[in-house]
Design an enzyme around this catalytic site. Structure first.
Site, short mmCIF file in Angstrom:
data_model
loop_
_atom_site.label_atom_id
_atom_site.label_comp_id
_atom_site.label_asym_id
_atom_site.label_seq_id
_atom_site.Cartn_x
_atom_site.Cartn_y
_atom_site.Cartn_z
N LEU A 47 7.98 -9.27 6.01
CA LEU A 47 7.99 -9.20 7.10
C LEU A 47 6.56 -9.51 7.80
O LEU A 47 5.62 -9.52 6.88
CB LEU A 47 8.15 -7.73 7.64
N CYS A 95 -33.57 -9.04 -12.19
CA CYS A 95 -32.43 -8.43 -12.93
C CYS A 95 -32.66 -6.87 -12.84
O CYS A 95 -33.55 -6.56 -13.72
CB CYS A 95 -31.80 -9.15 -13.90
N LYS A 117 12.47 -2.89 14.21
CA LYS A 117 13.55 -3.84 14.17
C LYS A 117 14.25 -4.08 15.56
O LYS A 117 14.66 -2.79 16.07
CB LYS A 117 14.75 -3.65 13.00
N ASP A 173 6.55 2.44 0.75
CA ASP A 173 5.64 1.47 0.12
C ASP A 173 5.99 1.63 -1.29
O ASP A 173 5.78 2.49 -2.30
CB ASP A 173 3.90 2.17 0.12
N CYS A 187 -32.00 -6.35 -17.12
CA CYS A 187 -32.72 -6.87 -17.97
C CYS A 187 -34.24 -7.29 -17.60
O CYS A 187 -34.64 -8.15 -18.30
CB CYS A 187 -31.99 -7.92 -18.64
N TYR A 203 18.18 0.43 3.20
CA TYR A 203 18.01 0.36 4.65
C TYR A 203 18.80 -0.99 5.41
O TYR A 203 18.62 -1.35 6.43
CB TYR A 203 16.33 0.06 4.89
N CYS A 262 -27.87 -12.92 -12.19
CA CYS A 262 -29.10 -12.84 -13.24
C CYS A 262 -28.77 -14.16 -14.47
O CYS A 262 -27.67 -14.39 -14.74
CB CYS A 262 -28.65 -11.47 -14.12
N ASP A 294 -3.93 -5.03 1.29
CA ASP A 294 -3.25 -5.89 1.90
C ASP A 294 -3.99 -6.47 3.01
O ASP A 294 -3.86 -7.77 3.31
CB ASP A 294 -1.86 -5.09 2.67
N CYS A 331 -27.78 -10.61 -21.12
CA CYS A 331 -28.10 -9.53 -20.28
C CYS A 331 -27.07 -8.43 -20.70
O CYS A 331 -26.04 -8.66 -20.84
CB CYS A 331 -28.12 -9.74 -18.73
N LYS A 354 8.11 2.36 6.86
CA LYS A 354 7.73 1.48 5.92
C LYS A 354 7.38 2.13 4.64
O LYS A 354 6.32 2.36 4.36
CB LYS A 354 6.93 0.25 6.26
N GLU A 394 11.54 2.34 11.79
CA GLU A 394 11.71 3.09 10.50
C GLU A 394 10.53 3.16 9.71
O GLU A 394 9.64 2.36 9.77
CB GLU A 394 13.01 2.50 9.56
N LYS A 437 1.39 -2.05 10.72
CA LYS A 437 0.57 -1.24 9.35
C LYS A 437 -0.30 -0.28 10.03
O LYS A 437 -0.94 -0.37 10.88
CB LYS A 437 -0.28 -2.54 8.91
S1 IVH Z 1 13.23 -4.53 6.39
C1 IVH Z 1 13.67 -9.01 6.87
N1 IVH Z 1 13.16 -1.91 6.41
O1 IVH Z 1 8.64 -4.03 3.45
C2 IVH Z 1 13.69 -7.52 6.60
N2 IVH Z 1 11.72 -3.45 4.92
O2 IVH Z 1 7.34 -7.34 3.90
C3 IVH Z 1 12.75 -7.11 5.77
N3 IVH Z 1 10.09 -2.17 3.33
O3 IVH Z 1 10.15 -6.65 1.43
C4 IVH Z 1 13.01 -5.59 5.16
N4 IVH Z 1 10.51 -0.29 4.00
O4 IVH Z 1 10.40 -4.01 0.54
C5 IVH Z 1 12.53 -3.22 5.82
N5 IVH Z 1 12.34 0.27 6.36
C6 IVH Z 1 12.18 -0.84 5.84
C7 IVH Z 1 11.01 -0.93 4.75
C8 IVH Z 1 11.14 -2.24 4.30
C9 IVH Z 1 9.86 -0.94 3.36
C10 IVH Z 1 9.54 -3.32 2.60
C11 IVH Z 1 10.35 -4.39 2.00
C12 IVH Z 1 10.18 -5.62 2.51
C13 IVH Z 1 8.68 -5.37 2.85
C14 IVH Z 1 8.25 -6.05 4.25
#
Ligand code: IVH
Length: 676
Positions: free
Chosen positions: A83, A411, A293, A118, A414, A230, A429, A33, A434, A116, A114, A317
C-alpha cells in the site's frame, strides 16, 4: 555538480538496499518506516530531477525481495501488492480525489476502513476445502512456501466446512492476511528468550516475521502466532464488496478483525481513522495505521493498480509514539568507523512499552538545525520501535542561561584529533586504535548477523578490552589459550567461559558472506557482503579485484568498491585476515558443484527486457548454473543477453565483438542446461 549528484544518488541506493535487506531478510530493521519512506522519497525526487542517472538496479525500479534459500519459491497467482502510505488529512483527501477522478463521472462510492495490523503478510491457498500451501509475500510476485509453519497457527482452518464451500462455489480459492503476535504473548516469549539467554525481539512484528521463517516447524509451534485474514480471491465466485469478503471469511471459519467500518465519505473515514488511533493502545495487538479501501470490488477493478500498489486502497499511518522529557546532557559516542554520534541523555520516561533514557541526535548538523541544548525540554518519538529520536525543542520552556552545543575539540574517548571529511556531516576520531572504535568493531564482529558468537556481548567485550585480552577481532580466536586466565575473572564462571569458547569455535562455521560482513568494511552491509561473496567466491579474489571489477557486480556501487579497495590496501587489515585464516574461518564460499553446462564459468550481461523472466530471475537462473552476471559490458564478457529495447550495452557488445543471445536462444540454452 553532476558528479556530486550521482554520488548522492548512489549513496542513497546503497542505504536503501541495506535497509531492505535488514527489513525483509533479517527481520531486524534499524530505522522507522517513516525514515525509510523519506530515504526512498529523496531518491525518487532526485531521479525525477536527474533521469539520466536512473539505472535498472535502482531500488525505485523494483519491489524488494525477501527470498532466502531455505524455502521453496511459490508464484502468486495474483501479485501481492503493498500500500502507498498517507500521513495526514491532506494526503488522504488527495487519495480520495484520485479515486473520484478515476471512476466514471458522478459515480457514488463508499470506503471500508480496517486496522492495519503490524505483522507479516501471507497468502493461503485452498483446494477442495483443504489448505494446500501457504506462502510469504516475497517480492510480491514470488513468495516462499511456509506451509508447515503456517499450519501451526491454530486459528487457521486446515479444512473448510463443506456446506459453505458448496454454497459459494469455493473449490479453488486463496485468502490473504497478516500473521501477528498478541502483545502479551510477545512479552511472554521475550521473557522466555531472556531466560534461555537468547536474543530478544524488538517488537511483536519482528518476532512474528522472524517466526514464520524459522526452518523448524516444531520450533514455530511453540511460538504464539496468530492471524487476521482480510482478503479472499476466487475465480469461480466473486463477492460484491470488501465488507462482504470479510463476512464470508468469517463464515468460512477464518479469524477476521472486527474493528472495521464502512464509511460513506472521507470525513467519516478520517473520523474512524482517528478513533482507531485513539483505541490503538487498548487493543491486545499492535496496529500501525488504518487501511482505507474502496468497498466495491467492481470499482476496485476499474481503479486497478499502479506499479506495486492498488489505486483503490491506501494506508493511513498513525503518528509515531511521542513523549515529553528533559535533555540532561549531550554526550558523544564513537562508533566502529570512528564517526562521532551525539547522544541526548534524557530524564527517563516511559514510552510505548519501554523506558527511554537516551536518544540519538544523529550528527552535529542535526543539533544545530533543531537547536537542541542541554537542559532543554523536548519531544521525543519512537518510530517503528527503533532507536528513539528528539523531534523538537519546547522553546518557551528554555532556560535563559542555556548555550548552544559545541562540537567536541578532541575525541571524547581517546583525546585524539578529529577530522571532518568534506562531503560528510560527521566528525571522525582519527585513531583507529581508539578503545571505542575497537569495541565497536568487536561488537559488530560478534553480533548475530555477523559471526553470531553467543555470549560475547557489549559488557564482556568492554571487560576484555579493558583487560587487554582483545585488541582486534583476530584475538577472539586466541581466547581458548587463555582459559585459565579467563576463569579467574570475577563474574565469569568456568561454565560460562566454556560456553563462550564453544560458541567462538562454532562461529568458525559461519559462511564466507557473514565473515566478510563481520570484517566491518565501511559501506559493506550484510546485503552487499552477500553479493560480493557470491560473486568473488574467495577473499583473495576480492582483495585482488580492481575497483572496476567490484563495481561490475550487480547492485554494488562505487563507494563500496572504493572502500573495499581501501580496506585491503591497509597492511594491518591484511595481517588480521591472515590470522583469521589461520584460525580456520571461512574465507571462501562453498562452490556449489554444478555439472558442465553452457552457463558454467561464463560471464553474462543482461540488457533490455525479457518477456519470460524479470532481470532478477534471469540472473538467479544463470548464477544457479554456475555463471556470473555482471553489470557492464567489457572484453571479459562472454555473452550479452538482449531482450526488447536493448540499448547502449548491446551496441557496446557489437563494438567489442561480443556474442549476443536473443531471448529465444537464451531460453533454449537454459532449458538444455537445466536438463543436464
Ligand atoms: S490490504 C493491496 N488490509 O499492510 C492490498 N493490508 O503495504 C494490500 N496489512 O502487505 C493489503 N493490515 O501486509 C490490507 N487490513 C489490512 C492490512 C494490511 C495489514 C499489511 C499487508 C500489506 C501491508 C501494506
Amino acid at each position: 555538480m553532476s558528479e556530486a549528484v550521482k554520488k548522492k544518488i548512489e549513496n542513497l541506493r546503497e542505504k536503501i538496499r541495506e535497509h531492505d535487506y535488514r527489513y525483509y531478510i533479517l527481520s531486524d530493521p534499524v530505522i522507522s518506516d517513516f525514515d525509510y519512506d523519506e530515504l526512498v522519497k529523496e531518491l525518487e525526487q532526485l531521479e525525477i530531477k536527474y533521469p539520466q542517472y536512473i539505472t535498472p538496479d535502482s531500488p525505485t525500479q523494483r519491489v524488494s525481495k525477501d527470498l532466502t534459500q531455505e524455502f521453496k519459491p511459490v508464484n502468486h497467482k495474483l501479485p501481492m501488492l503493498s500500500l502507498a502510505n498517507t500521513y495526514n488529512e491532506e494526503e488522504l483527501y488527495d487519495f480520495d480525489r484520485r479515486v473520484r477522478e478515476n471512476l466514471p463521472e458522478g459515480e457514488k462510492y463508499e470506503y471500508i476502513v480496517e486496522p492495519k495490523i503490524d505483522g507479516a503478510s501471507v497468502s493461503l491457498s485452498y483446494l477442495n476445502g483443504i489448505l494446500k500451501t501457504a506462502s510469504t509475500r516475497g517480492d510480491g510476485l514470488v513468495g516462499e512456501e511456509i506451509t508447515a509453519n503456517i499450519k501451526t497457527i491454530k486459528s487457521i482452518p486446515l479444512k473448510i466446512n463443506r456446506s459453505w464451500q458448496k454454497k459459494y462455489k469455493l473449490n479453488d480459492f486463496e485468502v490473504r492476511g497478516e500473521v501477528f503476535m498478541m502483545i502479551k504473548d510477545f512479552e511472554k516469549l521475550n521473557k522466555e528468550q531472556e531466560l534461555k539467554g537468547e536474543k530478544l525481539f524488538a517488537n511483536p512484528r519482528n518476532s512474528a516475521a522472524g517466526t514464520i521463517k524459522l526452518k523448524n516447524p516444531a520450533e514455530v509451534s511453540k511460538r504464539p502466532l496468530n492471524i487476521f485474514l482480510y482478503s479472499i480471491i476466487s475465480v469461480e465466485e466473486e463477492f460484491e464488496s470488501q465488507s462482504d469478503n470479510l463476512e464470508i471469511l468469517r463464515k468460512l471459519g477464518f479469524n477476521v478483525n472486527k474493528e472495521y467500518k464502512v464509511c460513506k465519505s472521507i470525513p467519516e473515514v478520517l473520523e474512524f481513522c482517528r478513533t482507531l488511533e485513539e483505541i490503538r493502545y487498548e487493543l491486545p495487538y499492535e496496529i500501525d495505521g488504518a487501511v482505507v479501501k474502496v468497498n466495491s470490488i467492481r470499482q476496485q477493478k476499474i481503479l486497478g493498480s499502479i506499479a506495486k500498489s492498488p489505486r483503490w486502497a491506501v494506508a493511513f499511518k498513525f503518528k509515531a509514539k511521542q513523549a515529553f522529557t528533559k535533555v540532561l546532557k549531550i554526550t558523544w559516542q564513537v562508533g566502529r568507523t570512528g564517526a562521532l554520534t551525539p547522544v541526548a541523555e534524557l530524564e527517563p520516561v516511559f514510552l510505548a512499552g519501554s523506558t527511554i533514557s537516551r536518544a540519538t541526535l544523529h550528527n552535529f548538523d542535526e543539533i544545530r538545525r533543531k537547536d537542541i541544548r542541554e537542559g532543554d525540554k523536548v519531544v521525543i518519538e519512537k518510530g517503528g520501535d527503533v532507536i528513539p529520536k528528539v523531534v523538537s525543542v519546547i522553546l518557551d520552556q528554555r532556560k535563559s542561561e542555556s548555550k548552544p552545543v559545541q562540537p567536541p575539540a578532541k575525541c571524547p574517548v581517546c583525546n585524539s584529533k578529529l577530522f571532518k571529511p568534506a562531503n560528510e556531516v560527521a566528525y571522525y576520531c582519527e585513531n583507529s586504535e581508539c578503545p571505542d572504535q575497537v569495541k565497536g568493531r568487536l561488537e559488530h564482529f560478534a553480533s548475530r548477523g555477523s559471526m553470531d558468537i553467543e555470549g560475547l556481548g557489549e559488557a564482556l567485550i568492554d571487560l576484555f578490552v579493558q583487560k587487554g585480552l582483545l585488541k582486534s577481532y583476530a584475538d577472539i580466536y586466541d581466547l581458548k589459550h587463555k582459559r585459565s586466565e579467563l576463569i579467574q575473572i570475577e563474574r565469569l564462571g568456568e561454565k560460562s567461559v566454556d560456553n563462550l569458547l564453544s560458541s567462538i569455535e562454532k562461529s568458525k562455521q559461519q559462511p564466507f558472506a557473514k565473515v566478510l560482513f563481520a570484517l566491518g568494511i565501511r559501506y559493506v552491509g550484510a546485503g552487499a557482503a552477500k553479493k560480493l561473496a557470491d560473486h568473488f567466491s574467495s577473499i583473495d579474489s576480492l582483495a585482488n579485484a580492481s575497483e572496476d571489477e567490484i563495481t561490475s557486480v550487480y547492485e554494488i556501487g562505487p563507494s563500496i568498491a572504493k572502500s573495499v579497495k581501501r580496506f585491503f590496501d591497509n597492511e594491518g587489515n591484511r595481517h588480521i585476515i591472515a590470522k583469521l585464516k589461520a584460525a580456520g574461518l571461512n574465507f571462501s564460499a562453498e562452490k556449489k558443484v554444478v555439472s558442465d553446462n553452457f552457463f558454467k564459468d561464463k560471464s553474462f550481461v543482461l540488457t533490455g527486457s525479457l518477456t519470460k523472466y524479470s532481470r532478477e530471475e534471469a540472473s538467479d537462473e544463470i548464477t544457479s548454473l554456475g555463471g556470473k552476471v555482471v553489470a557492464s559490458v567489457s572484453k571479459k564478457t562472454d555473452y550479452v543477453i538482449a531482450g526488447e529495447n536493448a540499448g547502449s550495452k548491446l551496441s557496446k557488445a557489437r563494438e567489442l565483438g561480443i556474442k549476443v543471445l536473443e531471448e529465444e536462444e537464451f531460453l533454449t540454452q537454459l532449458d538444455r542446461a537445466k536438463k543436464k
